[in-house]
Design a protein around this motif. Structure first.
Motif, mmCIF file in Angstrom:
data_model
loop_
_atom_site.group_PDB
_atom_site.id
_atom_site.type_symbol
_atom_site.label_atom_id
_atom_site.label_comp_id
_atom_site.label_asym_id
_atom_site.label_seq_id
_atom_site.Cartn_x
_atom_site.Cartn_y
_atom_site.Cartn_z
ATOM 1 N N GLU A 188 4.069 94.310 91.590
ATOM 2 C CA GLU A 188 5.222 93.429 91.842
ATOM 3 C C GLU A 188 4.752 92.219 92.669
ATOM 4 O O GLU A 188 3.582 92.151 93.045
ATOM 5 C CB GLU A 188 6.398 94.218 92.453
ATOM 6 C CG GLU A 188 6.069 95.117 93.610
ATOM 7 C CD GLU A 188 5.746 94.322 94.833
ATOM 8 O OE1 GLU A 188 6.500 93.374 95.113
ATOM 9 O OE2 GLU A 188 4.745 94.640 95.508
ATOM 10 N N GLY A 193 5.727 101.127 89.425
ATOM 11 C CA GLY A 193 5.867 101.981 88.243
ATOM 12 C C GLY A 193 4.995 103.220 88.285
ATOM 13 O O GLY A 193 4.589 103.741 87.249
ATOM 14 N N VAL A 222 9.055 103.766 100.005
ATOM 15 C CA VAL A 222 9.015 104.884 99.047
ATOM 16 C C VAL A 222 9.536 106.175 99.671
ATOM 17 O O VAL A 222 10.014 107.068 98.954
ATOM 18 C CB VAL A 222 7.606 105.121 98.432
ATOM 19 C CG1 VAL A 222 7.120 103.878 97.681
ATOM 20 C CG2 VAL A 222 6.596 105.561 99.466
ATOM 21 N N THR A 239 13.490 105.941 99.822
ATOM 22 C CA THR A 239 14.148 106.028 98.513
ATOM 23 C C THR A 239 13.822 107.318 97.765
ATOM 24 O O THR A 239 14.424 107.595 96.728
ATOM 25 C CB THR A 239 13.775 104.822 97.622
ATOM 26 O OG1 THR A 239 12.347 104.747 97.522
ATOM 27 C CG2 THR A 239 14.336 103.523 98.189
ATOM 28 N N ASN A 240 12.859 108.094 98.275
ATOM 29 C CA ASN A 240 12.563 109.424 97.719
ATOM 30 C C ASN A 240 11.898 110.258 98.803
ATOM 31 O O ASN A 240 10.674 110.328 98.873
ATOM 32 C CB ASN A 240 11.656 109.315 96.485
ATOM 33 C CG ASN A 240 11.416 110.691 95.849
ATOM 34 O OD1 ASN A 240 12.029 111.690 96.254
ATOM 35 N ND2 ASN A 240 10.522 110.757 94.874
ATOM 36 N N ARG A 295 11.331 113.269 99.307
ATOM 37 C CA ARG A 295 10.506 114.438 98.947
ATOM 38 C C ARG A 295 10.789 115.618 99.883
ATOM 39 O O ARG A 295 11.948 115.937 100.106
ATOM 40 C CB ARG A 295 9.021 114.039 98.908
ATOM 41 C CG ARG A 295 8.789 112.900 97.901
ATOM 42 C CD ARG A 295 7.334 112.552 97.668
ATOM 43 N NE ARG A 295 7.266 111.354 96.800
ATOM 44 C CZ ARG A 295 6.389 111.160 95.849
ATOM 45 N NH1 ARG A 295 5.436 112.033 95.635
ATOM 46 N NH2 ARG A 295 6.435 110.063 95.111
HETATM 47 C C1 HEM Z 1 8.915 102.719 94.571
HETATM 48 C C2 HEM Z 1 8.662 97.938 95.325
HETATM 49 C C3 HEM Z 1 13.497 97.648 94.992
HETATM 50 C C4 HEM Z 1 13.761 102.456 94.686
HETATM 51 C C5 HEM Z 1 8.434 101.440 94.779
HETATM 52 C C6 HEM Z 1 7.037 101.083 94.864
HETATM 53 C C7 HEM Z 1 6.973 99.737 95.065
HETATM 54 C C8 HEM Z 1 8.318 99.249 95.117
HETATM 55 C C9 HEM Z 1 5.709 98.900 95.196
HETATM 56 C C10 HEM Z 1 5.841 102.037 94.765
HETATM 57 C C11 HEM Z 1 5.424 102.270 93.352
HETATM 58 C C12 HEM Z 1 5.936 103.541 92.755
HETATM 59 O O1 HEM Z 1 6.071 104.554 93.451
HETATM 60 O O2 HEM Z 1 6.233 103.524 91.551
HETATM 61 C C13 HEM Z 1 9.961 97.440 95.304
HETATM 62 C C14 HEM Z 1 10.312 96.051 95.476
HETATM 63 C C15 HEM Z 1 11.670 95.970 95.369
HETATM 64 C C16 HEM Z 1 12.164 97.313 95.152
HETATM 65 C C17 HEM Z 1 9.321 94.930 95.734
HETATM 66 C C18 HEM Z 1 12.559 94.761 95.442
HETATM 67 C C19 HEM Z 1 12.177 93.543 95.108
HETATM 68 C C20 HEM Z 1 13.992 98.923 94.928
HETATM 69 C C21 HEM Z 1 15.392 99.273 94.922
HETATM 70 C C22 HEM Z 1 15.468 100.624 94.854
HETATM 71 C C23 HEM Z 1 14.110 101.128 94.797
HETATM 72 C C24 HEM Z 1 16.549 98.273 94.978
HETATM 73 C C25 HEM Z 1 16.695 101.506 94.845
HETATM 74 C C26 HEM Z 1 17.777 101.258 95.554
HETATM 75 C C27 HEM Z 1 12.473 102.920 94.563
HETATM 76 C C28 HEM Z 1 12.150 104.309 94.295
HETATM 77 C C29 HEM Z 1 10.750 104.383 94.271
HETATM 78 C C30 HEM Z 1 10.254 103.040 94.522
HETATM 79 C C31 HEM Z 1 13.125 105.458 94.067
HETATM 80 C C32 HEM Z 1 9.903 105.631 94.028
HETATM 81 C C33 HEM Z 1 9.661 106.368 95.320
HETATM 82 C C34 HEM Z 1 8.893 107.657 95.074
HETATM 83 O O3 HEM Z 1 9.251 108.381 94.150
HETATM 84 O O4 HEM Z 1 7.941 107.918 95.803
HETATM 85 N N1 HEM Z 1 9.186 100.308 94.956
HETATM 86 N N2 HEM Z 1 11.102 98.166 95.120
HETATM 87 N N3 HEM Z 1 13.243 100.065 94.854
HETATM 88 N N4 HEM Z 1 11.323 102.196 94.693
HETATM 89 FE FE1 HEM Z 1 11.219 100.200 94.990
#
Ligand code: HEM
Length: 453
Positions: free
Chosen positions: A165, A172, A309, A312-313, A315
């Motif tokens: 990102e 992802g 991370v 939002t999760n 674990r």
């Molecule tokens: C994971 C960035 C917005 C929920 C991640 C990861 C990054 C990231 C780099 C780690 C990669 C991965 O585990 O796949 C961002 C950025 C955001 C954003 C830059 C905004 C510009 C959001 C929003 C939500 C969200 C709005 C939900 C309200 C999650 C979840 C994970 C995640 C659920 C996986 C956590 C896990 O399973 O360990 N995000 N994210 N993200 N993000 Fe975001």
């Protein structure tokens, strides 16, 4: 992947595995002639819609993958009055703005704040030319029955940044596995299909039968202020004496996200990046924030409680692990790379053509348990993760400090491993919501039998 239970020819392809192309156009439309639209939908558009089954093997993937989803206003315009059983969807995202999501409405794209968004086409391919050719084909078939309300061109970042990102972090990596569909990787939680697909096992809400195998799509245009984020990391670099200043800035960013830019989780690689671990799907998701000999209520030497991370999760922070509040993410970056002038000034340009961010897409069967829950109850809640010795503070990446107001200071603790009670104040939002909408992504049979005429 082993298909044991789900009808993969009937489920739109973006929901369970994502379209995984480098270009993806989100084309938001208004239905101006419902009768014509409904007759063209079944005869002309349905054959273009890409089901999950087609995306599973490279040789069946279309040049341009096509998915379609409708807002409540769009269903109303088509005369479909059944209650899908999701109040967030029914009321629309604008209804959630201040109290639940914490957005400042003045930052919203006028199209999202208006009443003209009836649906969205998701068009994904390797080139923008392919995407545009398919868009022309769609518009020809629909023959003037829709008009464009708004569009957002998503694109993977160039070169080595592909898959990352705009802040630079690999994205992802972590999505839930789905019972009856995916073979889980180590550390990947396996959840009921009904958490993501209406009418499947685990969906406890009563739905009209035609809604089965559809999913709610939460779309968000999330602007990223990249130069400001980078400057913040430099100005607040940590002070590990074994690291250079640059490495201490990188470490702060990794702790805010919970992963290094490579994707390596800080829970497994707490002080130095580990690109080999990051690239190994057998290892890069295999962590749960518990460590023998460390107290879970106080230990932030591995991962801060406030890391994006982890918020939002969580674990194994929750015992038993949460099985109700999960999303499948399928977003893609939009906008150009940071310019030299922006880098030099540490300020994002106000030129709209230089806006960049994440075209965020989350699928779930219940928006109030999925995206909206994660944003409101976890990311925006300073006390979550509950039961820790030091309150974590709100999510340093996506949390909003003042509901409905921009740039209210956020005060996460735990980012400095040498003093986890220390608060590092963040005076501005690095992610700015430009709005969005909630959609329903119907099954192919629902498109044929219920939405078409
Ligand atoms: C994971 C960035 C917005 C929920 C991640 C990861 C990054 C990231 C780099 C780690 C990669 C991965 O585990 O796949 C961002 C950025 C955001 C954003 C830059 C905004 C510009 C959001 C929003 C939500 C969200 C709005 C939900 C309200 C999650 C979840 C994970 C995640 C659920 C996986 C956590 C896990 O399973 O360990 N995000 N994210 N993200 N993000 Fe975001």
């Amino acid at each position: 992947s082993a298909d044991v239970g789900l009808n993969l020819t009937n489920i739109q392809g973006d929901i369970l595995i994502g379209m995984k192309k480098n270009k993806e156009l989100f084309f938001f439309f208004t239905i101006v002639n419902p009768t014509l639209f409904r007759s063209q939908l079944g005869s002309g558009i349905l054959p273009l819609i890409t089901p999950t089954s087609q995306l599973l093997a490279v040789d069946t993937q279309p040049t341009t993958a096509v998915n379609i989803a409708f807002s409540q206003r769009g269903l109303n315009a088509l005369g479909i009055t059944d209650d899908l059983g999701d109040t967030a969807f029914t009321n629309g995202q604008i209804d959630n703005v201040a109290t639940i999501l914490g957005d400042e409405t003045s930052n919203w794209e006028p199209a999202f704040a208006g009443t003209g968004i009836h649906g969205v086409f998701l068009l994904a391919s390797d080139t923008i030319d392919n995407v545009n050719a398919t868009l022309s084909q769609v518009q020809n078939i629909l023959n003037g029955s829709i008009t464009e309300a708004y569009s957002l061109q998503g694109q993977a970042r160039p070169g080595d940044e592909q898959g990352h990102e705009h802040f630079g972090f690999m994205d992802g990596i972590s999505n839930p596995a789905v019972t009856g569909f995916s073979t889980p990787l180590p550390g990947q939680q396996v959840l009921d299909p009904g958490l993501f697909l209406l009418g499947e096992s685990g969906d406890l809400v009563s739905r009209p039968s035609w809604a089965k195998d559809g999913s709610f799509l939460a779309f968000r245009q999330l602007q990223q202020r990249v130069p400001e984020f980078n400057a913040f990391l430099v100005d607040n670099a940590l002070s590990n004496p074994n690291l250079t200043a640059d490495q201490n800035a990188e470490l702060l960013g990794a702790r805010m996200m919970g992963r290094w830019k490579s994707g390596a989780p800080v829970d497994l690689a707490p002080t130095v990046d580990d690109p080999v671990l990051a690239a190994d799907p057998q290892q890069n998701n295999n962590f749960n924030y518990t460590h023998p000999g460390f107290d879970e209520a106080t230990d932030q030497t591995h991962c801060p409680f406030s890391a994006h991370v982890r918020k939002t999760n969580p674990r194994s922070d929750l015992n038993p692990e949460d099985t109700a509040n999960h999303i499948i993410r399928a977003g893609i970056p939009y906008g150009p790379e940071v310019t030299d002038a922006e880098n030099a000034s540490n300020v994002s340009s106000t030129d709209p053509s230089l806006e960049r961010g994440l075209a965020f897409v989350a699928y779930q069967s219940d928006i109030n348990n999925g995206f909206a829950f994660l944003q409101q109850n976890w990311a925006n809640n300073a006390n979550f993760i509950f039961g820790k010795a030091t309150p974590p503070g709100i999510d340093p990446i996506i949390g909003t400090g003042g509901l409905g107001q921009a740039d209210v200071p956020r005060t996460p603790s735990g980012l400095d491993p040498s003093d986890p009670t220390r608060i590092i104040t963040i005076n501005q939002d690095f992610v700015v919501s430009r709005g969005g909408e909630y959609f329903f992504s119907p099954s192919l049979s629902a498109i044929q039998n219920t939405l078409s005429l």
